[in-house]
Design a protein around this motif. Structure first.
Motif, mmCIF file in Angstrom:
data_model
loop_
_atom_site.group_PDB
_atom_site.id
_atom_site.type_symbol
_atom_site.label_atom_id
_atom_site.label_comp_id
_atom_site.label_asym_id
_atom_site.label_seq_id
_atom_site.Cartn_x
_atom_site.Cartn_y
_atom_site.Cartn_z
ATOM 1 N N THR A 31 17.583 65.662 -2.780
ATOM 2 C CA THR A 31 18.599 64.861 -2.777
ATOM 3 C C THR A 31 19.648 65.179 -1.596
ATOM 4 O OG1 THR A 31 18.476 64.267 -5.163
ATOM 5 C CG2 THR A 31 20.472 63.671 -4.284
ATOM 6 N N SER A 32 19.973 66.505 -1.784
ATOM 7 C CA SER A 32 20.972 67.061 -0.760
ATOM 8 C C SER A 32 20.534 66.645 0.893
ATOM 9 C CB SER A 32 21.139 68.329 -0.836
ATOM 10 O OG SER A 32 22.070 69.200 -0.108
ATOM 11 N N ALA A 33 19.329 67.071 1.168
ATOM 12 C CA ALA A 33 18.794 66.827 2.419
ATOM 13 C C ALA A 33 18.815 65.157 2.754
ATOM 14 C CB ALA A 33 17.043 67.147 2.488
ATOM 15 N N LYS A 34 18.484 64.596 1.992
ATOM 16 C CA LYS A 34 18.631 63.018 2.134
ATOM 17 C C LYS A 34 20.128 62.557 2.342
ATOM 18 C CE LYS A 34 14.738 61.818 -0.931
ATOM 19 N NZ LYS A 34 14.203 60.929 -1.960
ATOM 20 N N VAL A 35 20.784 63.105 1.787
ATOM 21 C CA VAL A 35 22.357 62.782 1.850
ATOM 22 C C VAL A 35 22.851 63.405 3.301
ATOM 23 C CG1 VAL A 35 24.824 63.404 1.203
ATOM 24 C CG2 VAL A 35 23.077 62.752 -0.507
ATOM 25 N N ALA A 36 22.221 64.544 3.480
ATOM 26 C CA ALA A 36 22.640 65.024 5.149
ATOM 27 C C ALA A 36 22.216 64.260 5.964
ATOM 28 C CB ALA A 36 21.892 66.500 5.148
ATOM 29 N N PHE A 37 20.831 63.607 5.912
ATOM 30 C CA PHE A 37 20.405 62.883 7.104
ATOM 31 C C PHE A 37 21.176 61.466 6.882
ATOM 32 C CE2 PHE A 37 16.336 64.970 7.451
ATOM 33 C CZ PHE A 37 16.200 65.095 9.002
ATOM 34 N N VAL A 38 21.687 60.898 6.025
ATOM 35 C CA VAL A 38 22.705 59.831 5.923
ATOM 36 C C VAL A 38 23.946 59.931 6.794
ATOM 37 C CG1 VAL A 38 23.594 58.246 4.621
ATOM 38 C CG2 VAL A 38 21.437 58.764 4.034
ATOM 39 N N ILE A 39 24.482 61.247 6.527
ATOM 40 C CA ILE A 39 25.817 61.541 7.049
ATOM 41 C C ILE A 39 25.353 61.974 8.662
ATOM 42 C CG2 ILE A 39 27.415 63.549 7.141
ATOM 43 C CD1 ILE A 39 27.106 63.829 4.286
ATOM 44 N N ALA A 40 24.371 62.453 8.999
ATOM 45 C CA ALA A 40 24.160 62.828 10.077
ATOM 46 C C ALA A 40 23.801 61.379 10.951
ATOM 47 C CB ALA A 40 22.954 63.839 10.419
ATOM 48 N N SER A 41 23.222 60.720 10.673
ATOM 49 C CA SER A 41 22.996 59.227 11.096
ATOM 50 C C SER A 41 24.153 58.739 11.417
ATOM 51 C CB SER A 41 21.863 58.317 10.168
ATOM 52 O OG SER A 41 20.763 58.957 9.978
ATOM 53 N N LEU A 42 25.268 58.595 10.465
ATOM 54 C CA LEU A 42 26.502 57.819 10.504
ATOM 55 C C LEU A 42 27.235 58.551 11.601
ATOM 56 C CD1 LEU A 42 27.475 57.271 6.717
ATOM 57 C CD2 LEU A 42 26.333 55.426 8.491
ATOM 58 N N VAL A 43 27.280 59.862 11.682
ATOM 59 C CA VAL A 43 27.892 60.712 12.673
ATOM 60 C C VAL A 43 27.403 60.253 14.127
ATOM 61 C CG1 VAL A 43 28.574 62.945 13.482
ATOM 62 C CG2 VAL A 43 28.950 62.402 11.103
ATOM 63 N N GLY A 44 26.037 60.343 14.379
ATOM 64 C CA GLY A 44 25.540 59.981 15.425
ATOM 65 C C GLY A 44 25.746 58.770 15.982
ATOM 66 N N LEU A 45 25.733 57.650 15.088
ATOM 67 C CA LEU A 45 26.014 56.197 15.403
ATOM 68 C C LEU A 45 27.536 56.142 15.888
ATOM 69 C CD1 LEU A 45 24.029 54.318 12.725
ATOM 70 C CD2 LEU A 45 23.600 54.501 15.115
ATOM 71 N N LEU A 46 28.364 56.711 15.211
ATOM 72 C CA LEU A 46 29.840 56.696 15.417
ATOM 73 C C LEU A 46 30.065 57.361 16.803
ATOM 74 C CD1 LEU A 46 32.908 56.369 14.472
ATOM 75 C CD2 LEU A 46 32.868 58.563 13.685
ATOM 76 N N ASN A 47 29.512 58.308 17.260
ATOM 77 C CA ASN A 47 29.411 59.116 18.584
ATOM 78 C C ASN A 47 28.933 58.051 19.671
ATOM 79 O OD1 ASN A 47 30.598 61.281 17.672
ATOM 80 N ND2 ASN A 47 28.839 62.423 17.603
ATOM 81 N N VAL A 48 27.757 57.342 19.296
ATOM 82 C CA VAL A 48 27.398 56.345 20.237
ATOM 83 C C VAL A 48 28.186 55.293 20.460
ATOM 84 C CG1 VAL A 48 25.566 54.618 20.366
ATOM 85 C CG2 VAL A 48 24.827 56.807 19.522
ATOM 86 N N VAL A 49 28.856 54.385 19.368
ATOM 87 C CA VAL A 49 29.744 53.513 19.710
ATOM 88 C C VAL A 49 31.056 54.079 20.269
ATOM 89 C CG1 VAL A 49 31.106 52.072 18.402
ATOM 90 C CG2 VAL A 49 28.774 52.213 17.609
ATOM 91 N N LEU A 50 31.522 55.265 20.205
ATOM 92 C CA LEU A 50 32.907 55.751 20.789
ATOM 93 C C LEU A 50 32.394 56.028 22.206
ATOM 94 C CD1 LEU A 50 35.556 56.869 20.443
ATOM 95 C CD2 LEU A 50 34.742 58.971 19.976
ATOM 96 N N LEU A 51 31.358 56.665 22.528
ATOM 97 C CA LEU A 51 30.971 56.896 23.976
ATOM 98 C C LEU A 51 30.782 55.716 24.755
ATOM 99 C CD1 LEU A 51 29.066 60.381 24.119
ATOM 100 C CD2 LEU A 51 31.537 59.904 24.037
ATOM 101 N N SER A 52 30.216 54.692 24.250
ATOM 102 C CA SER A 52 29.686 53.386 24.664
ATOM 103 C C SER A 52 31.057 52.517 24.813
ATOM 104 C CB SER A 52 28.728 52.732 23.920
ATOM 105 O OG SER A 52 27.499 53.654 23.914
ATOM 106 N N ALA A 53 31.851 52.252 23.825
ATOM 107 C CA ALA A 53 33.088 51.588 24.168
ATOM 108 C C ALA A 53 34.013 52.115 25.173
ATOM 109 C CB ALA A 53 33.568 51.374 22.828
#
Length: 659
Positions: A517-539
């Motif tokens: 469960t902890s590993a799945k949560v970590a992957f979700v958090i990492a995905s959200l952080v990665g997407l946030l960085n994508v949007v920030l650098l692109s915009a």
């Protein structure tokens, strides 16, 4: 023969207790080299010195030792470290790890960590409805209160399947209160009995399969672990960023020269200091865990003298770096300024090496916040001095390395003040000539860390060197791009460390489902952080470069390449998280091999082929890196998906029993 047996027996008794606490880390291995070094150091101390050192120690761990003495041979040895137990990773946050050093873990927990361990166990028991809540529950909750509890509450709802589990002994299913802390004869329950009751309660719950977790709990835990580390990494990385921000306004050549000088300093100096200092993660930790606190200070002194000796050849190279760089870099002015930067920076090398060793000294004692407090003072001062020297005093380019050199010498001084006035002085027994002997084990432990950190730095610094062959503008743009991606990496990397810690602890406690469960949560958090960085650098790709320089060509070039950097932010976050989970599973060598293969076998050929062969220049250099990160994330995610987590739990049991 009977006289020296007393301290030896005391050492054996203490060593048998150092790892005892009910919620286990899966890393309880030790280094034979470190043990041999420890024994050799102890042999050089007279019995009087040993007695004096032991009498000077506080007895705060006696209670914990008495608790440990109840462990029977072969009994499962559980311990929970609430803080990150890999000090080497705290040593550097500025680079993207290609191959990270993985020293042997310490076989002890500090007093603070043992206390956090028991708090964690009580909290899990409450969340699984096996112990009464810590605070009284309100009779009625409003609509917002109910919504908050449903979304963010960590307590598991009572399910029908839970009733099928065998009930636990009622005497161990409730925590004592102010009125229930009495034995039948009216005597208050002792602190030791409380801990024994909690241990028995926890063991019964784990054996019965009653301990589960929720995604809310794991998310809160991971964010709690990652928050302080993120601050620490950003503060340490700001020491480099401050110079780039300040010098970037002077001109394109100066901006490129700072990047070139930083690359050279990293490869030929800083990586050497950091890599060699990783041996203290084992030596200091095992010395502290053995109860011989005076040996922790001895290991620190030995490493500082060793690094200062290496500063002599490093200094000779930095003094002549201008001549060397002129043969490598086409732009002679950039090589000249980079050489000037390194000559001034040499004044801070002794302080930097001392700080790297000092960090391990305090971290071995569980004082992970010490470096954060030091950086909270040092980082703002560094930024202020950069502005003061470069712009206010009008010193120009040379003001930046002066500020860095002063900061490098200020950091160990601040750390010394923390140890002297706050905490950590218990392990300092004064200067000794013994620090000039027994260097062999330290060097043997240090060489692997050196090789791995050097490989880590080289993977990305080579791109900086390659960019100088295009033009000064490209070198300046590469400096900005490397800095931007370095900043964004300081968020997913601490999350990966938090995931590594949490998964390792849950696996060590034999809680397989909770670890998943902890590993799945970590992957979700990492995905959200990665997407946030994508949007920030692109915009903000047209605005971010302007923070570093006013040169329109550099701004345009950075804005052109930044979408590629933005695209791999998701891969970057996922790859870092997968690396962390592999560390938590005890399979860190998989991540090392995958990173080594993808960066050096795939990324570098593609980067150089597209950059120079196809004429893509900077876009080509970063395309290879983006592809490599995608492959790293994919391969490691595939490996994690096919991993038998129960095997990892069994391996953790074996390590715990062996420890």
């Amino acid at each position: 023969m009977s006289t020296p047996s007393k301290p030896i027996a005391r050492q054996a008794s203490r060593s048998s207790s150092i790892a005892r606490s009910p919620f286990s880390s899966s890393y309880l291995s030790s280094s034979p080299i470190a043990q041999a070094s420890l024994a050799r150091d102890l042999a050089e101390y007279s019995e009087d010195e040993i007695e004096t050192a032991e009498n000077g120690e506080d007895d705060s761990s006696d209670d914990e030792s008495s608790e440990a003495s109840t462990v029977k041979p072969g009994e499962r040895n559980h311990s929970m470290a609430s803080s990150y137990r890999r000090p080497s990773f705290v040593a550097f946050g500025g680079t993207r790890p290609a191959i990270a050093p993985h020293p042997h873990e310490a076989t002890y927990l500090s007093k603070k960590e043992r206390k956090q361990s028991r708090a964690e166990e009580r909290s899990l028991l409450r969340d699984n409805n096996l112990a009464p809540p810590k605070h009284g529950q309100p009779a009625k909750r409003g609509a917002l209160g109910q919504l908050y509890k449903r979304v963010f509450g960590t307590r598991r709802p009572v399910e029908e399947g839970d009733a099928e589990n065998p009930p636990m002994d009622p005497s161990f299913t409730a925590e004592p209160s102010e009125t229930s802390l009495l034995l039948p004869n009216g005597v208050p329950e002792s602190h030791r009995n409380q801990k024994e009751r909690l241990n028995k309660q926890w063991e019964e719950a784990v054996a019965s399969g009653l301990i589960k977790t929720t995604w809310q709990r794991e998310a809160k835990t991971i964010f709690g672990y990652a928050g302080p580390l993120t601050i620490t990494f950003l503060l340490q990385y700001s020491l480099t960023v401050a110079s780039i921000f300040t010098v970037g306004r002077l001109g394109t050549i100066e901006l490129g020269a700072v990047s070139l000088a930083s690359m050279t300093a990293n490869i030929t100096g800083y990586a050497i200091y950091q890599g060699l200092a990783t041996s203290l993660d084992t030596l200091c930790a095992q010395a502290y865990g053995s109860g011989r606190k005076q040996l922790v200070g001895l290991q620190l002194q030995r490493m500082v003298w060793f690094l200062w000796c290496l500063t002599i050849p490093i200094g000779i190279f930095w003094l002549s770096a201008e001549k060397v760089l002129e043969y490598i870099v086409p732009e002679k002015r950039s090589a000249e300024l980079a050489g000037l930067y390194l000559r001034v920076l040499l004044a801070g090398a002794p302080g930097y090496s001392c700080f790297e060793a000092g960090k391990r000294f305090v971290q071995a004692q569980g004082l992970f916040s010490a470096t954060t407090y030091v950086l909270l003072i040092g980082a703002p001062l560094n930024a202020f001095m950069n502005w003061l020297f470069v712009w206010h005093f009008g010193w120009g380019f040379i003001g930046a390395p002066i500020a860095v050199a002063i900061t490098d010498n200020l950091l160990p001084l601040l750390l010394f003040l923390y140890v002297y006035f706050v905490d950590g002085h218990q392990c300092w027994n004064g200067f000794t000539r013994k620090a000039f002997r027994n260097w062999g084990p330290m060097v043997r432990l240090a060489i692997p860390g050196l090789l791995m950190v050097e490989a880590e730095f080289l993977a990305f610094e080579i791109l900086t060197l390659a960019s100088s062959y295009f033009s000064t503008t490209h070198l300046a743009a590469q400096s900005v791009l490397a800095t931007i991606t370095g900043i964004t990496f300081q968020i997913p990397f601490p999350i990966s460390i938090a995931a590594s810690t949490r998964v390792a602890n849950l696996i060590g406690a034999t809680l397989t489902d909770a670890a998943k469960t902890s590993a799945k949560v970590a992957f979700v958090i990492a995905s959200l952080v990665g997407l946030l960085n994508v949007v920030l650098l692109s915009a903000a790709r047209n605005y971010i470069p302007q923070l570093f320089t006013n040169d329109k060509e550099v701004v345009h070039l950075v804005a052109t390449v930044l979408p590629i950097c933005a695209a791999f932010q998701l891969f970057d976050a996922l790859a870092a998280n997968a690396n962390g989970l592999l560390r938590g599973l005890g399979r860190q060598e998989i991540g090392g091999y995958v990173n080594l293969f993808c960066y050096y076998v795939i990324a570098m050929p593609i980067s150089f082929g597209t950059a120079f062969g196809w004429g893509w220049e900077l876009e080509g250099l970063w395309s290879g890196v983006a592809l490599a990160l995608g492959l790293v994330a994919g391969i490691e995610a595939w490996f994690l998906a096919r991993t038998n987590w129960q095997d990892a739990v069994e391996a953790a049991k074996s390590r715990n029993n062996a420890g």
